[in-house]
Design an enzyme around this catalytic site. Structure first.
Site, PDB file in Angstrom:
ATOM      1  N   GLY A  53       0.836  -1.200   0.000  1.00 52.89           N
ATOM      2  CA  GLY A  53       0.000   0.000   0.000  1.00 52.89           C
ATOM      3  C   GLY A  53       0.862   1.237   0.000  1.00 52.89           C
ATOM      4  O   GLY A  53       1.771   1.352   0.835  1.00 52.89           O
ATOM      5  N   ASN A 127      -6.186  -5.094   7.393  1.00 46.85           N
ATOM      6  CA  ASN A 127      -5.910  -5.522   6.026  1.00 46.85           C
ATOM      7  C   ASN A 127      -7.038  -6.452   5.629  1.00 46.85           C
ATOM      8  O   ASN A 127      -7.219  -7.502   6.230  1.00 46.85           O
ATOM      9  CB  ASN A 127      -4.560  -6.248   5.972  1.00 46.85           C
ATOM     10  CG  ASN A 127      -4.251  -6.833   4.589  1.00 46.85           C
ATOM     11  OD1 ASN A 127      -3.533  -7.800   4.475  1.00 46.85           O
ATOM     12  ND2 ASN A 127      -4.790  -6.251   3.542  1.00 46.85           N
ATOM     13  N   GLY A 128      -7.811  -6.064   4.617  1.00 47.98           N
ATOM     14  CA  GLY A 128      -8.934  -6.888   4.191  1.00 47.98           C
ATOM     15  C   GLY A 128     -10.144  -6.035   3.889  1.00 47.98           C
ATOM     16  O   GLY A 128     -10.020  -4.845   3.612  1.00 47.98           O
ATOM     17  N   TYR A 270       1.095 -12.570  -6.984  1.00 50.68           N
ATOM     18  CA  TYR A 270       1.542 -11.188  -7.211  1.00 50.68           C
ATOM     19  C   TYR A 270       1.744 -10.346  -5.949  1.00 50.68           C
ATOM     20  O   TYR A 270       2.723  -9.616  -5.850  1.00 50.68           O
ATOM     21  CB  TYR A 270       0.533 -10.485  -8.136  1.00 50.68           C
ATOM     22  CG  TYR A 270       0.827  -9.021  -8.351  1.00 50.68           C
ATOM     23  CD1 TYR A 270       1.954  -8.621  -9.073  1.00 50.68           C
ATOM     24  CD2 TYR A 270       0.005  -8.035  -7.813  1.00 50.68           C
ATOM     25  CE1 TYR A 270       2.246  -7.276  -9.266  1.00 50.68           C
ATOM     26  CE2 TYR A 270       0.295  -6.686  -8.001  1.00 50.68           C
ATOM     27  CZ  TYR A 270       1.412  -6.313  -8.723  1.00 50.68           C
ATOM     28  OH  TYR A 270       1.701  -4.998  -8.897  1.00 50.68           O
TER      29      TYR A 270
END
Ligand code: SF4
Length: 490
Positions: A53, A127-128, A270
């Site tokens: 991020g 995170n999510g 990725y």
């Protein structure tokens, strides 16, 4: 009490990169308990998680009495000066880097969020994505709650504050029984750090310890954050596990209603750094195995294998080795893009993609080239890369993708376009090959990807692959910008 150190004006604003045709991870989290330099170590941990991020960064510390918060837009190195870090005292800290999905890009949505409530102060970072956040927010607003941000994470803060439980861990468990979705969460009170992973373990989270500081526990989205600070990896936080780190030590609790694990398989393709290990598997080795399987499924007679750097490199190595074709860096990547730039008014051919990639002509001229990339989202960047390689003199250009066609949006914390924008949702492989102007195109199969990620003896069932298969394991509310499409689970 919360002492906010956020600057009135954000020091840096990163431009949204329209030339980066990838899914994007939403966030990275880092936490530390029991170290005199908690803020500085969190800064370094966030730096190692920067790939997760780049829009905003934040740290909240606790000195046992107050929480101290600083958040800013931009990269970690821009968001904090030495003086600002010095204003974050205490031995406990949590930190966050963010690439917005739910809530949009604005300083008010930067995390960690920090509030005062009846039982003290609390900070949280996430995170999510909470898939029932809209309903919960509407319910809370009807009951009088006032929200400061548009982030789904703020729902958690309100639910913890309203819980009738006493201990912080019980309030968190009470809260998590009401939410659905994918989450790796860190909570910080004046004297406690809590780390929790959703029951399916969609997003990663791991635990480490700083040698010589037996009480200094660290938690992070990926273990690479531990390498930079000299911490030892202890283990992954289990799906549905809540870690409580407080003056009495570290304890583990399980959330009620366990579910079968569904770790995000795109982390291996990725999102995660190749030098990370997730669930015991080296991301670098997995990416090489993806390339090896891709070579067996879609071989091509060629002179050279060229990766799209950086994410395509390990898969290209695996592909080249399996077919005995030379591996070469035929495309070079600039690592100094991402800040706001000025585009010349006179149009320059392939300007956007050339900011990042440039061909190495001696590698490509007169050759039959296989280009290896991790995924195709809209196809726009692949088309520019194919043309760039051909313009550099390649005789043939074949494209191989180390994952299956991405046909479905993600609702679990990944920034994805609408289904209509995903080229593979409405075009066959041959049509995509024609669009990107490749002489041939081959995608890795779903089974091939699962086999490479799980390993020879591994369990292929423990992964979320909804963006490839449309098989969504967690129910969701389709957000407004994605509502026009029909979903498998509708
Ligand atoms: S839908 Fe795709 S990107 Fe989202 S969690 Fe599942 S595998 Fe990961």
């Amino acid at each position: 009490m919360i002492i906010v150190r956020d600057p009135a004006v954000s020091p840096c604003r990163r431009a949204r990169d329209d030339e980066d045709d990838h899914f994007h991870d939403q966030c990275g989290v880092f936490g530390i308990y029991g170290h005199a330099e908690a803020a500085n170590i969190t800064y370094l941990g966030l730096h190692a998680l920067q790939h997760r991020g780049q829009e905003s960064a934040g740290i909240v510390t606790s000195n046992g009495e107050n929480l101290y918060a600083h958040r800013a837009m931009g990269l970690v190195q821009d968001a904090f000066s030495e003086a600002q870090l010095a204003e974050l005292p205490g031995r406990l800290a949590i930190g966050h880097v963010r690439y917005s999905t739910a809530g949009g890009s604005h300083i008010k949505n930067a995390q960690p969020l920090a509030v005062d409530y009846a039982r003290g102060s609390l900070a949280v970072c996430h995170n999510g994505n909470l898939t029932n956040a809209e309903d919960l927010r509407a319910e809370l607003e009807l009951q009088g709650s006032i929200f400061q941000s548009t982030s789904d994470t703020e729902v958690l803060v309100h639910l913890v504050a309203r819980s009738r439980q006493v201990a912080i861990e019980d309030r968190v468990i009470d809260t998590l029984q009401r939410v659905q979705g994918a989450y790796s969460l860190l909570f910080l009170s004046q004297d406690t750090l809590l780390a929790v992973r959703d029951p399916m373990g969609v997003r990663p989270l791991c635990l480490g310890i700083l040698p010589g500081n037996k009480d200094a526990h660290v938690v992070a989205s990926e273990p690479t954050a531990f390498d930079l600070i000299g911490a030892e990896f202890v283990r992954d936080v289990e799906p549905g596990e809540l870690l409580i780190i407080d003056p009495s030590g570290i304890r583990s609790m399980k959330l009620p209603e366990p579910k079968p694990p569904r770790a995000c398989i795109f982390e291996y393709v990725y999102f995660a750094r190749p030098d990370s290990r997730l669930a015991g598997r080296s991301v670098y080795e997995v990416r090489k195995a993806l390339g090896e399987t891709l070579a067996r499924e879609h071989p091509v007679d060629a002179d050279v294998v060229v990766p799209v750097p950086d994410s395509g490199v390990p898969s290209a190595i695996g592909y080249a080795k399996t077919l005995g074709i030379p591996f070469e860096m035929g495309l070079m990547r600039s690592h100094y893009v991402g800040r706001t730039f000025i585009e010349p008014q006179q149009s320059i051919r392939h300007f956007g993609v050339r900011l990042k990639l440039n061909p190495v002509e001696p590698v490509l001229r007169g050759r039959r080239v296989v280009v290896i990339d991790d995924s195709i989202v809209r196809g726009t960047t692949s088309r520019k890369i194919m043309k760039m390689v051909r313009d550099a003199g390649a005789r043939e250009v074949h494209l191989r993708i180390a994952s299956p066609p991405t046909q479905w949006p993600c609702y679990y914390g990944i920034d994805t376009p609408t289904r209509r924008e995903l080229i593979a949702s409405s075009h066959s492989v041959d049509e995509i090959a024609r669009y990107v102007t490749a002489d041939s195109l081959g995608y890795l199969s779903l089974d091939g990807m699962l086999g490479a990620v799980a390993g020879p003896q591994g369990d292929k069932t423990g992964f979320c692959h909804a963006c490839f298969s449309g098989q969504y394991a967690i129910p969701f509310q389709s957000p407004p910008n994605k509502r026009h499409m029909r979903l498998v689970s509708d």
